[in-house]
Design a protein around this motif. Sequence first.
Motif, PDB file in Angstrom:
ATOM      1  N   PRO A  33      -6.516   8.066   1.745  1.00 34.42           N
ATOM      2  CA  PRO A  33      -6.744   7.677   0.351  1.00 34.42           C
ATOM      3  C   PRO A  33      -6.126   8.708  -0.591  1.00 34.42           C
ATOM      4  CG  PRO A  33      -8.816   8.269   1.446  1.00 34.42           C
ATOM      5  CD  PRO A  33      -7.741   8.331   2.465  1.00 34.42           C
ATOM      6  N   ASP A  43      -7.615   7.170  -6.526  1.00 37.30           N
ATOM      7  CA  ASP A  43      -6.561   6.327  -7.091  1.00 37.30           C
ATOM      8  C   ASP A  43      -6.795   4.922  -6.565  1.00 37.30           C
ATOM      9  OD1 ASP A  43      -4.216   5.539  -8.370  1.00 37.30           O
ATOM     10  OD2 ASP A  43      -3.002   5.923  -6.595  1.00 37.30           O
ATOM     11  N   GLU A  44      -7.130   4.012  -7.444  1.00 36.92           N
ATOM     12  CA  GLU A  44      -7.481   2.650  -7.012  1.00 36.92           C
ATOM     13  C   GLU A  44      -6.363   1.683  -7.211  1.00 36.92           C
ATOM     14  OE1 GLU A  44     -11.227   1.550  -8.702  1.00 36.92           O
ATOM     15  OE2 GLU A  44     -12.008   3.524  -8.335  1.00 36.92           O
TER      16      GLU A  44
END
Length: 95
Positions: free
Chosen positions: A19, A94-95
């Motif tokens: 991620p 961070d999406e």
Amino acid sequence: MAVETIQERSTSTVRKPAPRYKVLLHNDDFNSMEHVVKSLMETVSSLTMPQAVSIMMEAHVNGIALVITCAQEHAEFYCEGLKSRGLTSTIEPDE
């Protein structure tokens, strides 16, 4: 007679990318613009002077700016580096 089905198991592993995290710089009323630019360049060595100036100005105008997006361990390192130079920094996924 029962019919058995044989399932093949895959021997390969699927690697999920680690991620990513955003390192954010928050505006403050304490540090000079020159100090902020210098601190950004010292902390994140891949930043050029124009990039550091742009990040500083974005934080100054909008209250917050994205410094870099990277793996969590690096993001924590950069965040701590900025904090150690008197700047306000946070990380978020961070999406």
